[in-house]
Motif scaffolding. Structure first.
Motif, short mmCIF file in Angstrom:
data_model
loop_
_atom_site.label_atom_id
_atom_site.label_comp_id
_atom_site.label_asym_id
_atom_site.label_seq_id
_atom_site.Cartn_x
_atom_site.Cartn_y
_atom_site.Cartn_z
N HIS A 115 0.82 -1.23 0.00
CA HIS A 115 0.00 0.00 0.00
C HIS A 115 0.85 1.28 0.00
O HIS A 115 0.45 2.29 -0.53
CB HIS A 115 -0.95 0.01 1.21
CG HIS A 115 -0.27 0.11 2.53
ND1 HIS A 115 0.42 -0.95 3.10
CD2 HIS A 115 -0.14 1.13 3.40
CE1 HIS A 115 0.92 -0.57 4.26
NE2 HIS A 115 0.60 0.68 4.47
N ASP A 116 2.05 1.21 0.59
CA ASP A 116 2.87 2.43 0.69
C ASP A 116 4.11 2.42 -0.20
O ASP A 116 5.05 3.18 0.06
CB ASP A 116 3.31 2.62 2.17
CG ASP A 116 2.31 3.47 2.95
OD1 ASP A 116 1.46 4.14 2.32
OD2 ASP A 116 2.39 3.45 4.19
N HIS A 125 2.17 9.92 -2.27
CA HIS A 125 2.65 8.54 -2.22
C HIS A 125 1.58 7.56 -2.69
O HIS A 125 1.87 6.49 -3.21
CB HIS A 125 3.19 8.17 -0.82
CG HIS A 125 2.14 7.80 0.19
ND1 HIS A 125 1.48 8.72 0.96
CD2 HIS A 125 1.65 6.59 0.56
CE1 HIS A 125 0.61 8.09 1.77
NE2 HIS A 125 0.70 6.79 1.54
N HIS A 180 -6.03 3.73 0.03
CA HIS A 180 -5.97 3.42 1.46
C HIS A 180 -6.02 4.66 2.35
O HIS A 180 -6.13 4.53 3.57
CB HIS A 180 -4.75 2.55 1.80
CG HIS A 180 -3.42 3.24 1.71
ND1 HIS A 180 -2.78 3.48 0.52
CD2 HIS A 180 -2.61 3.74 2.68
CE1 HIS A 180 -1.63 4.09 0.76
NE2 HIS A 180 -1.49 4.27 2.07
N HIS A 181 -5.94 5.88 1.77
CA HIS A 181 -6.10 7.09 2.58
C HIS A 181 -7.41 7.83 2.28
O HIS A 181 -7.62 8.96 2.74
CB HIS A 181 -4.91 8.04 2.39
CG HIS A 181 -3.67 7.55 3.07
ND1 HIS A 181 -3.55 7.48 4.44
CD2 HIS A 181 -2.51 7.06 2.55
CE1 HIS A 181 -2.34 6.99 4.74
NE2 HIS A 181 -1.69 6.72 3.62
N ASP A 208 -4.07 -0.38 8.49
CA ASP A 208 -2.88 0.49 8.46
C ASP A 208 -2.89 1.46 9.65
O ASP A 208 -1.90 1.60 10.37
CB ASP A 208 -2.89 1.26 7.13
CG ASP A 208 -1.63 2.06 6.91
OD1 ASP A 208 -0.57 1.67 7.44
OD2 ASP A 208 -1.70 3.09 6.19
FE LIG Z 1 -0.01 5.35 3.16
#
Ligand SMILES: [Fe+2]
Length: 367
Positions: free
Chosen positions: A216-217, A245, A271-272, A300
């Motif tokens: 995810h990151d 990101h 995911h954010h 997360d």
């Molecule tokens: Fe992230």
């Protein structure tokens, strides 16, 4: 195709001794093993004991007659392939029909003529040998297919394990600057898979999330160190860069044909995002946010809250749970929050399992 020749075994069934002796005298000199039975019941027993390749069966016998013996042999999967020759003095069409209905493969008329007997026997034994060969061939083939399938399955498991390990190591590389143990991605991916299952996603979908969420990151690779590693608060300009990101991660993972990499792209991008639409990068709202993104968000955040970071000490479980609960319907999908809180035992177990910093974590997960 070569059919292996073996000594053929012939069972002769007749209630008259004279007939049995005559048949034995005709067949034994030709190299056949000859078994004798004096009535229908004894015939069925001998079939079980000696597994004959051919049966010469008298019709008129006490107890079970020939029709009944033939019928029983043809009903049994194990014995139905044995050719049965009815040996009869009957000439009536009706009896022949009855014998055929009982499953007889051929007829001989008493008194048996030597040449005819030998010709019939030879032909039917050939058919039997061919059938045996085909049955064995089929069995061998099935065993071979089962063996190859098992080998393929094992090879697939190995490739899958190697693939999972590679994902974890790449994801760890992306996180290395700000989180060097790799334990974060192990924990959050397992939290995410657990929540996915609780939400009713299939085993395959949960497994895809387990594989995809560690990435995810990955987009952090594209964030300058002065922003990524900054100790204090980010100013608005830096924050705008930091948010990128998600987009960079999506770009790194885009264009794959592999389902779980496609899912990883979705997760990196979403995911954010937040349930109320206040997240980034696209301000998606509610169910517009893909379910994998909604699940990864909670996994997360929970792990970030309960872990030590360069800028903070780990929060207590109570405080972390409180923050998650407060985010229900604002930051997080309420259904995902409820699923998360209904598997807290599992969450604790995952947290405990992946708390170390050692390499063996990767090997354990890959093995
Ligand atoms: Fe992230």
């Amino acid at each position: 195709m070569r059919i292996v020749e073996k000594q053929a075994r012939i069972l002769v069934v007749d209630d008259e001794d004279r007939n049995l002796r005559l048949m034995e005298a005709l067949l034994a000199p030709l190299g056949y093993a000859v078994e004798l039975a004096r009535d229908g019941e004894e015939a069925l027993l001998k079939v079980q004991e000696t597994h004959p390749d051919l049966i010469l069966l008298d019709v008129m016998m006490p107890k079970l007659d020939g029709f009944e013996v033939a019928k029983r042999l043809k009903e049994d999967e194990e014995t139905r392939v044995i050719p049965v020759v009815m040996v009869t003095a009957l000439h009536e069409v009706e009896d022949r029909v009855k014998a055929l209905e009982a499953g007889a493969d051929d007829f001989l008329t008493k008194p048996v003529e030597k040449t005819e007997l030998r010709a019939r026997v030879r032909t039917l034994l050939k058919v039997k040998a061919y059938n045996d060969h085909m049955r064995n061939y089929q069995k061998d083939l099935e065993a071979e297919v089962a063996k190859r399938t098992e080998e393929l399955h094992r090879a697939f498991q190995k490739i899958k394990a190697a693939s999972l390990e590679t994902i974890y190591r790449l994801a760890r590389a992306a996180e290395y600057k700000d989180e060097d143990t790799g334990a974060h991605i192990l924990r959050m991916s397992h939290y995410a898979a657990g929540v996915a299952l609780k939400l009713g996603l299939s085993d395959a979908e949960a497994e895809s999330i387990l594989y995809a969420s560690p990435m995810h990151d990955v987009g952090k690779i594209g964030i300058p160190d002065r922003i990524l590693l900054k100790q204090g608060r980010l100013d608005p300009e830096e924050w705008a860069v930091m948010k990128q990101h998600t987009v960079i991660g999506g770009r790194i993972l885009s264009g794959s044909k592999a389902e779980f990499i496609k899912l990883a792209e979705v997760i990196a991008l979403t995911h954010h995002e937040k349930w109320d639409g206040s997240g980034y990068p696209n301000g998606l709202k509610g169910e517009k946010i893909p379910i994998a993104g909604r699940i990864t968000a909670i996994a997360d955040v929970f792990d970030a809250l309960t872990s030590k970071r360069p800028y903070k000490e780990p929060f207590s479980l109570e405080k972390s749970f409180k923050i998650i609960r407060e985010g229900r319907e604002t930051h997080f999908d309420p259904a995902v929050v409820d699923a998360f809180f209904s598997i807290t035992d599992e969450i604790f177990a995952i947290k405990e399992r992946f708390k170390g910093e050692n390499e063996s974590l990767f090997l354990r997960i890959a093995g």
